[in-house]
Design an enzyme around this catalytic site. Structure first.
Site, short mmCIF file in Angstrom:
data_model
loop_
_atom_site.label_atom_id
_atom_site.label_comp_id
_atom_site.label_asym_id
_atom_site.label_seq_id
_atom_site.Cartn_x
_atom_site.Cartn_y
_atom_site.Cartn_z
N PHE A 128 0.91 -1.29 -0.19
CA PHE A 128 -0.01 0.08 -0.07
C PHE A 128 0.93 1.03 -0.06
CE2 PHE A 128 -2.30 3.16 2.58
CZ PHE A 128 -3.51 3.16 2.04
N ALA A 129 1.06 1.78 -1.08
CA ALA A 129 1.79 3.07 -1.39
C ALA A 129 1.27 4.44 -1.19
CB ALA A 129 2.66 2.90 -2.43
N GLU A 132 4.80 9.80 1.55
CA GLU A 132 5.83 10.34 0.76
C GLU A 132 6.59 11.20 1.78
OE1 GLU A 132 4.17 12.74 -2.47
OE2 GLU A 132 3.34 11.20 -3.32
N ASP A 243 -10.39 2.75 7.14
CA ASP A 243 -11.37 2.52 8.03
C ASP A 243 -11.79 1.10 8.23
OD1 ASP A 243 -13.13 4.65 8.73
OD2 ASP A 243 -15.10 3.69 7.99
N ILE A 341 8.52 -5.85 35.11
CA ILE A 341 8.19 -7.09 35.80
C ILE A 341 9.54 -7.97 35.76
CG2 ILE A 341 6.58 -9.27 36.05
CD1 ILE A 341 4.39 -7.20 36.11
N GLY A 343 12.40 -7.22 35.03
CA GLY A 343 13.70 -6.94 35.43
C GLY A 343 14.80 -6.79 34.14
N GLY A 344 15.94 -7.17 34.54
CA GLY A 344 17.03 -7.17 33.63
C GLY A 344 16.50 -8.00 32.39
N GLU A 367 -0.49 4.15 9.68
CA GLU A 367 -1.99 4.16 9.46
C GLU A 367 -2.55 5.37 10.37
OE1 GLU A 367 -4.13 0.55 8.87
OE2 GLU A 367 -2.36 -0.48 8.34
C1 LIG Z 1 7.09 0.78 10.29
C2 LIG Z 1 6.54 1.59 9.30
C3 LIG Z 1 5.58 1.16 8.21
C4 LIG Z 1 4.66 1.92 7.53
N1 LIG Z 1 4.33 1.25 6.10
C5 LIG Z 1 3.68 2.19 5.56
C6 LIG Z 1 3.02 1.59 4.40
O1 LIG Z 1 2.94 0.28 3.82
N2 LIG Z 1 2.31 2.28 3.46
C7 LIG Z 1 2.58 3.80 3.70
O2 LIG Z 1 1.98 4.71 2.71
N3 LIG Z 1 3.19 4.42 4.73
C8 LIG Z 1 3.61 3.58 5.56
N4 LIG Z 1 4.27 4.24 6.73
C9 LIG Z 1 4.30 5.47 6.75
C10 LIG Z 1 3.28 6.04 7.93
O3 LIG Z 1 1.89 6.05 7.73
C11 LIG Z 1 3.74 7.36 8.54
O4 LIG Z 1 5.16 7.36 8.89
C12 LIG Z 1 2.86 8.16 9.16
O5 LIG Z 1 1.54 8.36 8.55
C13 LIG Z 1 3.59 9.49 9.91
O6 LIG Z 1 4.09 10.15 8.63
P1 LIG Z 1 5.53 10.74 8.98
O7 LIG Z 1 6.46 9.71 9.20
O8 LIG Z 1 5.77 11.75 7.60
O9 LIG Z 1 5.34 11.98 10.25
P2 LIG Z 1 5.02 13.16 10.00
O10 LIG Z 1 3.49 13.48 9.29
O11 LIG Z 1 5.97 14.12 9.97
O12 LIG Z 1 4.38 13.44 11.46
C14 LIG Z 1 5.27 13.38 12.82
C15 LIG Z 1 4.64 13.34 14.10
O13 LIG Z 1 3.82 14.80 14.09
C16 LIG Z 1 2.81 14.58 14.90
N5 LIG Z 1 1.53 14.93 13.97
C17 LIG Z 1 1.29 14.51 12.83
N6 LIG Z 1 0.18 15.37 12.43
C18 LIG Z 1 -0.20 16.01 13.32
C19 LIG Z 1 -1.29 16.86 13.71
N7 LIG Z 1 -2.21 17.16 12.65
N8 LIG Z 1 -1.75 17.36 14.94
C20 LIG Z 1 -0.76 17.08 15.80
N9 LIG Z 1 0.42 16.23 15.78
C21 LIG Z 1 0.64 15.78 14.50
C22 LIG Z 1 2.46 12.71 15.07
O14 LIG Z 1 2.93 12.60 16.56
C23 LIG Z 1 3.32 12.37 14.20
O15 LIG Z 1 4.04 11.05 14.76
C24 LIG Z 1 4.84 3.38 7.47
C25 LIG Z 1 5.65 3.82 8.82
C26 LIG Z 1 6.34 3.01 9.59
C27 LIG Z 1 7.14 3.63 10.78
#
Ligand SMILES: Cc1cc2nc3c(=O)[nH]c(=O)nc-3n(C[C@H](O)[C@H](O)[C@H](O)COP(=O)(O)OP(=O)(O)OC[C@H]3O[C@@H](n4cnc5c(N)ncnc54)[C@H](O)[C@@H]3O)c2cc1C
Length: 385
Positions: A128-129, A132, A243, A341, A343-344, A367
């Site tokens: 699922f891409a 960015e 959803d 719970i 510990g080390g 997500e």
């Molecule tokens: C292990 C892993 C697997 C993933 N797999 C996929 C995948 O298969 N497909 C895909 O498309 N994406 C994937 N992602 C991407 C993931 O969905 C994004 O990392 C996520 O949506 C957060 O975007 P970002 O990393 O750009 O953080 P940012 O958008 O920069 O956000 C950073 C932090 O800012 C805070 N924040 C963001 N918006 C708000 C707001 N409106 N108000 C308050 N605080 C906010 C949150 O704490 C957030 O964690 C994956 C990420 C990880 C870590």
């Protein structure tokens, strides 16, 4: 012994209870001793095993049956069970659903026939891409462009953090087609991994390893027939898929939390401190009570959201957001208590709770980060005013 009393709750039908028993039995005899050293081959192996076991049939609709639909309670029960046994098995299962969710919900008959038979059997791996480099939480502003060119589209741009990136056979891709500003100008496409111009630019390593990559699309040509749904409908498609699958992330967190509680109970009952079982210490009992409470509260939210969706609600954004926010944040706290719970032993590399401590963290980010779930919930509450 894991608490399974929740299966008596009225959210479930008898076939769900049977499914929970069957997947538990399968997990006990099929997930032991999987070598995770090479996550790519481990994931492909897990997808094949899950396909042979018949579990992937739940991840997408049956393209040969017009009445077929996704059952969120089944997805949650399977994810919860797999996560309790093996985090990578849960990941492999979940991605087959997330990667094809747009086809299940919005695909044409020929798109579904082309891919869903293969992914449901475990013969093809999906991804699922959406995210960015500049738009993770802010997905409405994604930039990867899909420009019409005759009877095709040319894709240019980048995607990052793509789970299964590098091993997937097919990607559901969200791209800017420009019908309107922001969320109104995004469309969804199905893109085979071997399409010319789709490059795996970088493999990404995270604290709980699984296949993950940054992708570059360089004048990547796809037929117009690769579009899923209508032009400009991509954002809605992405949100509809989330959803369904957001509640299942919460279910995976629940599985991790249950494992942490099981490990903690076993530790507290078997270890002696100050001349008595550790479980006699009231502060340990306090931790165990907090953990059990968090788990039941999370389970109620998870299976409420799943039941509501299965009962025909078109959108369950509020309930799914509550389930994901609560179950992932509280699983983190449950697992942290489990580490305490132990510990080390709790921070020893390779121990069960140390693995859980690393595995849970990303679920509070992907997500939709926890903060984003709060915004979804608050907006709905404020709109009622
Ligand atoms: C292990 C892993 C697997 C993933 N797999 C996929 C995948 O298969 N497909 C895909 O498309 N994406 C994937 N992602 C991407 C993931 O969905 C994004 O990392 C996520 O949506 C957060 O975007 P970002 O990393 O750009 O953080 P940012 O958008 O920069 O956000 C950073 C932090 O800012 C805070 N924040 C963001 N918006 C708000 C707001 N409106 N108000 C308050 N605080 C906010 C949150 O704490 C957030 O964690 C994956 C990420 C990880 C870590």
């Amino acid at each position: 012994m894991t608490d399974r009393s929740f299966l008596a709750w009225p959210f479930f039908e008898d076939h769900h209870r049977q499914l929970a028993d069957d997947v538990e039995e399968w997990a006990c005899s099929n997930l032991d001793g999987i070598n995770h050293e090479n996550v790519d081959s481990a994931c492909r192996d897990l997808v094949a095993r899950l396909g042979e076991g018949g579990w992937l049939l739940h991840t997408a609709i049956d393209p040969d049956n017009a009445a077929s639909r996704l059952d969120v309670r089944s997805l949650c029960l399977i994810r919860e069970t797999l996560a309790r046994h093996d985090g990578l098995a849960d990941f492999a299962f979940a991605m087959q659903g997330l990667g094809t969710g747009a086809l299940s919900l919005f695909g044409t008959e020929s798109q579904r026939r082309a891919w869903l038979g293969e992914t449901r059997q475990g013969n093809a791996v999906s991804a699922f891409a959406l995210s960015e480099p500049k738009s993770g939480s802010d997905v409405a502003n994604l930039e990867l462009s899909a420009t019409p060119d005759g009877d095709s589209y040319l894709l240019n741009g980048e995607k990052t953090w793509i789970s299964n990136g590098g091993i997937a056979d097919v990607y559901t891709l969200f791209a800017r087609t420009g019908e309107g500003p922001g969320a109104k100008g995004i469309s969804a496409f199905i893109v085979p991994a071997n399409t010319k111009g789709l490059l795996i630019a970088e493999r990404l390593e995270v604290i709980a390893p699984h296949p993950l990559a940054r992708l570059v699309f360089d004048s990547c040509r796809i037929p117009a027939s690769a579009m899923i749904g209508m032009p400009g409908q991509g954002f809605r498609i992405a949100m509809s898929v989330l959803d369904v699958f957001r509640s299942t992330v919460a279910a995976a967190a629940l599985g991790f939390a249950r494992k942490a509680l099981d490990e903690s109970v076993a530790r507290a009952n078997s270890r002696h401190l100050f001349g008595a079982p550790m479980s006699d210490l009231q502060m340990v009992q306090g931790h165990i009570a907090d953990m059990a409470l968090d788990i039941d509260a999370a389970a109620l939210l998870v299976y409420r959201a799943a039941w509501l969706k299965d009962s025909g609600a078109e959108r369950v954004s509020r309930e799914a957001a509550m389930a994901k926010l609560f179950a992932t944040d509280h699983a983190q706290s449950v697992i942290d208590k489990a580490v305490q719970i132990h510990g080390g032993e709790g921070v020893r590399k390779g121990s069960a709770v140390e693995r859980l401590y690393r595995e849970i963290r990303a679920l509070r980010i992907y997500e939709g980060a926890s903060d984003v779930q709060k915004i979804i919930i608050a907006r709905q509450e404020l709109a009622r005013g």
